[in-house]
Write an enzyme that holds these catalytic residues in place. Sequence first.
Site, PDB file in Angstrom:
ATOM      1  N   GLY A   1       0.846  -1.184   0.000  1.00 26.89           N
ATOM      2  CA  GLY A   1       0.000   0.000   0.000  1.00 26.89           C
ATOM      3  C   GLY A   1       0.877   1.228   0.000  1.00 26.89           C
ATOM      4  CB  SER A   2       1.756   3.943  -0.929  1.00 31.02           C
ATOM      5  OG  SER A   2       2.575   2.929  -1.418  1.00 31.02           O
ATOM      6  CG  ASN A   3      -0.313   6.650   3.903  1.00 33.69           C
ATOM      7  OD1 ASN A   3      -1.469   6.300   3.744  1.00 33.69           O
ATOM      8  ND2 ASN A   3       0.430   6.233   4.917  1.00 33.69           N
TER       9      ASN A   3
ATOM     10  CG  ASN B   1      -2.852   2.271  -0.751  1.00 33.01           C
ATOM     11  OD1 ASN B   1      -2.339   2.174   0.355  1.00 33.01           O
ATOM     12  ND2 ASN B   1      -2.143   2.476  -1.847  1.00 33.01           N
TER      13      ASN B   1
ATOM     14  NE  ARG C   1      -3.053   2.550   4.940  1.00 30.29           N
ATOM     15  CZ  ARG C   1      -2.804   2.588   3.619  1.00 30.29           C
ATOM     16  NH1 ARG C   1      -2.274   3.682   3.088  1.00 30.29           N
ATOM     17  NH2 ARG C   1      -3.078   1.569   2.844  1.00 30.29           N
TER      18      ARG C   1
END
Length: 801
Positions: free
Chosen positions: A239-241, A511, A540
């Site tokens: 995933g990621s931010n 995501n 998130r």
Amino acid sequence: MRTRPRRLLLAAVALLTTAASVPAAAAGQPGDRGEHPSPGGLSAVIRYTEYGIPHIVARSYAGLGFGTGWAQAADQVCTLADGFVTVRGERSRYFGAEGTTDLSLSSATGNLSSDLYFRGVREAGTVERLLAQPAPAGPSRQSKELMRGFAAGYNAWLAQHRITDPACRGAAWVRPVTEADVAARSYALAVLGGQGRAVDGITAARPPAAGAPAGRAPDPAGSARAARALLAADTADMGSNAVAFSGATSANGRGLLLGNPHYPWQGGRRFWQSQQTIPGELNVAGGSLLGSATVSIGHNDRVAWSHTVATGVTLNLHQLTLDPADPTVYLVDGRPERMTRRTVTVAVQDGPPVTRTQWWTRYGPVVTSLGASLPLPWTTGTAYAVNDPNAVDLRGADTSLGFSKARSTADLLASLRRTQGLPWVNTVAADADGHTLYTQSQVLPRITDDLAQRCLTPLGRATYPSSGLAVLEGSRGDCALGSDPDAVQPGIFGPARMPTLKDAPYAENSNDSAWLTNADRPLTGYERIFGTVGTARTLRTRGALEDVSAMAARGGLTVRDLQAQQFADRVPAGDLVAADAARACAALPGGTATGGDGNAVDVREACGVLAAWDRTARTTSRGALLFDRLWRRLPVAQLWKVPFSASDPVRTPHTLDTGAPAFTTALADAVSELRAAGIALDAPLGAHQFVVRNGQRIPVHGGTESLGVWNKVEPVWNPAGGGYTEVTTGSSYIQAVGWDGSRCPVARTLLTYSQSSNPLSPHFSDQTRLFSEGKWVTSRFCEKDILSSPRLRVVRVSERR
């Protein structure tokens, strides 16, 4: 590799560097440096600064690839070699057919299926054909020179060094590589969300035997659930931010970028950090996925970018209607077409070779499953073929090169439109002039909602609305995907259809789909295959939007604010429910709750711990571990009192139903679990969430996906070993970038798992300790900063010694 006297080496550097910093105007200009290596063979100068970060300088693209391949081998030779074994289809030969040493380049569940797939790709000449295609359909000459140089650099390091890493010291499977091997690794990453997701189903596909019963069609409802789970698993694995802030929110009118990708901490999808420079041509710093000769996520002196795993579904299925007389013949508009046989033989350690046949159609390979829970049976009347448009995409290196030489967010967008090389990620960016960019510029099957309405099968009508996985009628020619006039290849969406947001005060993605990139400027109007609109966001995403919108409203932002956001370790789930949970706990009659085993558990101590918890996942936080173990047990989707509302998507759903039996059961079981493991309910998180490096514990902060923590980590629970004893995936190459008006960007970086996987390296865990302490590395981008490093070590590397 030998060090030399500092003065002589700096003189060698001067041969390759032309000024104190690469001129901004020149850095963006194309050149022909990739075709003319020096007469003595390929070479590069590598300047190492703190934490083993290499700054690679070369005269040509081939030389830059050479220096990159050399330096990656020095840090990651075993991991790289393992990946090259994978893409050659030789895992069974060296590790056995049943082994699963490192399968991070596909979803294969074992060595044999991985080998059958990748050996098939190799024998079909797939990568070589893509390399031979002229740009923009294929990679440019510069990209190919980088790959050629990378292979040469890797090989030169092998020839000139003795491997010390115990993971592959003396191993026969560590061998020289070719340009095609390097390209095959890029290919594996490109198809990771398509054919790579279906490897087991492709290699296991067998036509039904003569006289076999017709077989049952997949259950639509069960398949819809399985497809949702399969695609949702992407953000658990990777995933990621990322957030970009515009000049309107910053202290100096310039842009800011915080990138926080969540990638595996082990194996072939690790990042590796470097700076790459060809004087007058490009100058870029950042993180590269191992085996890649370009910077994947990074910055130059004018623009910074990061990527997040996107919600676009990079594959689709075609349901085939088969000839009743032959299940290897399918019908299109009533006319028969015979499947193509691809027979592959794989060598196996301590056993005879294994030969299997794969079956290919005009749409792609026949597949009998996607993941373990979505069967797609090949019957006498029906089969399924998987379409993956990234199976003809080797353009990712050119997209990255375009980013490396960009001077603005507009240039980044132009590179994406020109090359269309990103398979499964969004792009978030900011530049020195204060612009921001978000775009979901993916290579996706061109499935419009209109086409879906006309051509979905009954199975597709269940899977497509809920997950974006389309199952189309393969028997109808009018259900072909078609082309957009601005698309680089047939059957994909053109750039004009990509969800894009320019110059918003902030642009953020964690995501979820493009819809709430900015909560005040929602994006709509895109096709379902890109993602959803008006649906519940993950915790998130909700926590991130709360944080970054507040930051943007406050204004006056600097890189320090980005750093604070990264390691605030706020737990949105805790803010939502911890106080209510503590009150409900305190109100339990007799201070007891009944566990799942029917036994009463004294939970009075837990009530006070939850009430006193600071709602963070810092290593010093007491109560974070108890809440984590409680939260993982709660079926929260069924316990919210206030449901999701599209008119208030950031704050809903909310208010946990603590009166439900599931809450008290989860509380009792969490308390019992920690006590059985000998872990105090109020133990600091870092005492029981850690990694072990060379026999020493390093505490880890952050939290799991469902808690909503920006600084996501996914550790492995091992109560017998003291709690969470390893991290499988999570925050990886982190960068906080801004500009202050000088020619040097203001950048802070961190590679959480450190630069080398060799336990004997001084850079095996040095940045991991920084991560544990919430500290950063100050980027040395300009020449004056590199040359003033107290740890400066300069080496010239070349093919011939």
